[in-house]
Design an enzyme around this catalytic site. Structure first.
Site, PDB file in Angstrom:
ATOM      1  CE  LYS A   1      35.217  29.299  43.134  1.00 11.99           C
ATOM      2  NZ  LYS A   1      35.312  30.195  44.317  1.00 11.99           N
TER       3      LYS A   1
ATOM      4  NE  ARG B   1      30.444  33.181  40.405  1.00 12.77           N
ATOM      5  CZ  ARG B   1      31.744  33.352  40.691  1.00 12.77           C
ATOM      6  NH1 ARG B   1      32.679  32.712  40.036  1.00 12.77           N
ATOM      7  NH2 ARG B   1      32.103  34.148  41.638  1.00 12.77           N
TER       8      ARG B   1
HETATM    9  P1  AP5 Z   1      41.760  30.880  45.602  1.00 13.97           P
HETATM   10  O1  AP5 Z   1      42.204  29.505  45.256  1.00 13.97           O
HETATM   11  O2  AP5 Z   1      42.206  31.988  44.754  1.00 13.97           O
HETATM   12  O3  AP5 Z   1      40.160  30.910  45.831  1.00 13.97           O
HETATM   13  P2  AP5 Z   1      38.963  30.828  44.796  1.00 13.97           P
HETATM   14  O4  AP5 Z   1      37.962  29.895  45.375  1.00 13.97           O
HETATM   15  O5  AP5 Z   1      39.460  30.558  43.430  1.00 13.97           O
HETATM   16  O6  AP5 Z   1      38.400  32.306  44.968  1.00 13.97           O
HETATM   17  P3  AP5 Z   1      38.014  33.391  43.868  1.00 13.97           P
HETATM   18  O7  AP5 Z   1      38.035  34.720  44.573  1.00 13.97           O
HETATM   19  O8  AP5 Z   1      38.850  33.271  42.650  1.00 13.97           O
HETATM   20  O9  AP5 Z   1      36.568  33.002  43.566  1.00 13.97           O
HETATM   21  P4  AP5 Z   1      35.472  33.859  42.931  1.00 13.97           P
HETATM   22  O10 AP5 Z   1      34.502  32.834  42.643  1.00 13.97           O
HETATM   23  O11 AP5 Z   1      35.004  35.007  43.727  1.00 13.97           O
HETATM   24  O12 AP5 Z   1      36.243  34.606  41.724  1.00 13.97           O
HETATM   25  P5  AP5 Z   1      36.217  34.308  40.179  1.00 13.97           P
HETATM   26  O13 AP5 Z   1      37.548  34.657  39.647  1.00 13.97           O
HETATM   27  O14 AP5 Z   1      35.660  32.991  39.907  1.00 13.97           O
HETATM   28  O15 AP5 Z   1      42.224  31.139  47.128  1.00 13.97           O
HETATM   29  C1  AP5 Z   1      41.958  32.388  47.754  1.00 13.97           C
HETATM   30  C2  AP5 Z   1      43.133  32.731  48.698  1.00 13.97           C
HETATM   31  O16 AP5 Z   1      43.155  31.805  49.769  1.00 13.97           O
HETATM   32  C3  AP5 Z   1      44.511  32.644  48.021  1.00 13.97           C
HETATM   33  O17 AP5 Z   1      45.321  33.659  48.512  1.00 13.97           O
HETATM   34  C4  AP5 Z   1      45.029  31.263  48.445  1.00 13.97           C
HETATM   35  O18 AP5 Z   1      46.451  31.218  48.517  1.00 13.97           O
HETATM   36  C5  AP5 Z   1      44.397  31.090  49.809  1.00 13.97           C
HETATM   37  N1  AP5 Z   1      44.059  29.696  50.123  1.00 13.97           N
HETATM   38  C6  AP5 Z   1      43.581  28.734  49.270  1.00 13.97           C
HETATM   39  N2  AP5 Z   1      43.373  27.570  49.906  1.00 13.97           N
HETATM   40  C7  AP5 Z   1      43.717  27.803  51.209  1.00 13.97           C
HETATM   41  C8  AP5 Z   1      43.733  26.966  52.386  1.00 13.97           C
HETATM   42  N3  AP5 Z   1      43.334  25.681  52.340  1.00 13.97           N
HETATM   43  N4  AP5 Z   1      44.137  27.527  53.558  1.00 13.97           N
HETATM   44  C9  AP5 Z   1      44.552  28.845  53.604  1.00 13.97           C
HETATM   45  N5  AP5 Z   1      44.567  29.674  52.530  1.00 13.97           N
HETATM   46  C10 AP5 Z   1      44.159  29.147  51.343  1.00 13.97           C
HETATM   47  O19 AP5 Z   1      35.158  35.384  39.680  1.00 13.97           O
HETATM   48  C11 AP5 Z   1      35.444  36.754  39.702  1.00 13.97           C
HETATM   49  C12 AP5 Z   1      34.288  37.545  39.114  1.00 13.97           C
HETATM   50  O20 AP5 Z   1      34.080  37.161  37.746  1.00 13.97           O
HETATM   51  C13 AP5 Z   1      32.924  37.344  39.780  1.00 13.97           C
HETATM   52  O21 AP5 Z   1      32.759  38.178  40.901  1.00 13.97           O
HETATM   53  C14 AP5 Z   1      31.993  37.705  38.633  1.00 13.97           C
HETATM   54  O22 AP5 Z   1      31.909  39.097  38.465  1.00 13.97           O
HETATM   55  C15 AP5 Z   1      32.702  37.127  37.428  1.00 13.97           C
HETATM   56  N6  AP5 Z   1      32.306  35.734  37.170  1.00 13.97           N
HETATM   57  C16 AP5 Z   1      33.118  34.637  37.209  1.00 13.97           C
HETATM   58  N7  AP5 Z   1      32.423  33.525  36.933  1.00 13.97           N
HETATM   59  C17 AP5 Z   1      31.144  33.919  36.720  1.00 13.97           C
HETATM   60  C18 AP5 Z   1      29.952  33.222  36.415  1.00 13.97           C
HETATM   61  N8  AP5 Z   1      29.917  31.892  36.282  1.00 13.97           N
HETATM   62  N9  AP5 Z   1      28.825  33.945  36.272  1.00 13.97           N
HETATM   63  C19 AP5 Z   1      28.824  35.290  36.381  1.00 13.97           C
HETATM   64  N10 AP5 Z   1      29.913  36.005  36.689  1.00 13.97           N
HETATM   65  C20 AP5 Z   1      31.073  35.323  36.856  1.00 13.97           C
END
Ligand code: AP5
Ligand code: MG
Ligand code: ZN
Length: 217
Positions: free
Chosen positions: A13, A88
């Site tokens: 994402k 989410r």
């Molecule tokens: P990346 O692009 O970083 O993936 P992502 O989908 O953004 O994954 P996140 O881990 O950021 O998602 P998340 O939802 O768990 O975390 P968030 O920060 O939102 O890619 C991942 C890896 O894969 C990278 O190394 C990239 O290079 C590689 N990659 C990408 N595309 C690829 C491809 N096509 N092929 C191969 N490799 C690839 O949330 C973190 C925390 O915040 C949550 O756990 C929660 O505690 C809190 N939080 C955030 N939003 C909320 C909410 N709405 N409600 C409640 N708590 C929340």
């Protein structure tokens, strides 16, 4: 255009949002990035969010809904936005629908980035992010030219605290329970578009463009 990027942790994402904003010229809003910025600034929001994030749990809905309500009211969101990581939970999705209705706005599309669950652990434990500009890399799939240095700005790379194997497992479980049901929620509204996220980053980008009626090949 008002777009939601849906998908499990590690689906890509953030990676795709970084590329999309260069094509669509609308802001990228990541609740995860907003919480991480608040933690860095040691604000009350940051202190509260940290407890949950470090454990791989979701920050409570009321807090999360409030920060999104404030953010989309800002001027730079008038022409639209790309939401990454929100909504989410069902409660967040329902509040968000009401928020948009109040503003006489509607979602353009919910782009669901689909990646098999067994690929996500490697993606997350191998991720490295830039301390300075937030660029996202992967040790195997998108390696920086110099180890530990950002290609874009020369900043230092770090590993997110919640990218340890144990916390990733918890995050994937929380996704299954809380976020996966949103696929049906948005399907029923005719907004959902599935995107194959299990292909090279540049190809996922082309697929996202196609689903928005754009040719980015
Ligand atoms: P990346 O692009 O970083 O993936 P992502 O989908 O953004 O994954 P996140 O881990 O950021 O998602 P998340 O939802 O768990 O975390 P968030 O920060 O939102 O890619 C991942 C890896 O894969 C990278 O190394 C990239 O290079 C590689 N990659 C990408 N595309 C690829 C491809 N096509 N092929 C191969 N490799 C690839 O949330 C973190 C925390 O915040 C949550 O756990 C929660 O505690 C809190 N939080 C955030 N939003 C909320 C909410 N709405 N409600 C409640 N708590 C929340
Ligand atoms: Mg992300
Ligand atoms: Zn950087």
């Amino acid at each position: 255009m008002r777009i939601v990027l849906l998908g499990p942790p590690g689906a890509g994402k953030g990676t795709q949002a970084e590329a999309l904003i260069k094509k669509l010229f609308i802001p990228h809003i990541s609740t995860g990035d907003m919480f991480r910025a608040a933690i860095k600034a040691a604000t009350p929001l940051g202190l509260e969010a940290k407890e949950y994030m470090d454990m791989g749990l979701l920050v409570p809905d009321d807090v999360t809904i409030r920060i999104i309500r404030d953010r989309i009211s800002q001027k730079d969101c008038q022409e639209g936005f790309i939401l990454d990581g929100f909504p989410r939970t069902k409660a967040q999705a329902e509040s968000f629908q009401a928020m948009l209705a109040d503003r006489n706005e509607a979602l353009s599309a919910v782009l669901n980035i689909v990646v098999p669950l067994d690929k996500l652990m490697v993606r997350l434990t191998g991720r490295r992010c830039c301390k300075k500009c937030g660029s996202i890399f992967h040790l195997l799939y998108n390696p920086p030219k110099e180890p530990e240095t950002c290609d874009a700005c020369g900043g230092e790379l770090f590993q997110r605290k919640d990218d340890s194997e144990e916390t990733v497992s918890r995050r994937l479980k929380v996704y299954e329970e809380e976020t996966f049901p949103l696929i049906e929620f948005y399907k029923a509204k005719g907004l959902l578009r599935d995107i194959d996220g299990d292909q090279p980053i540049s190809r996922v980008m082309v697929a996202l463009g196609r689903s928005l009626g754009q040719d980015w090949s």
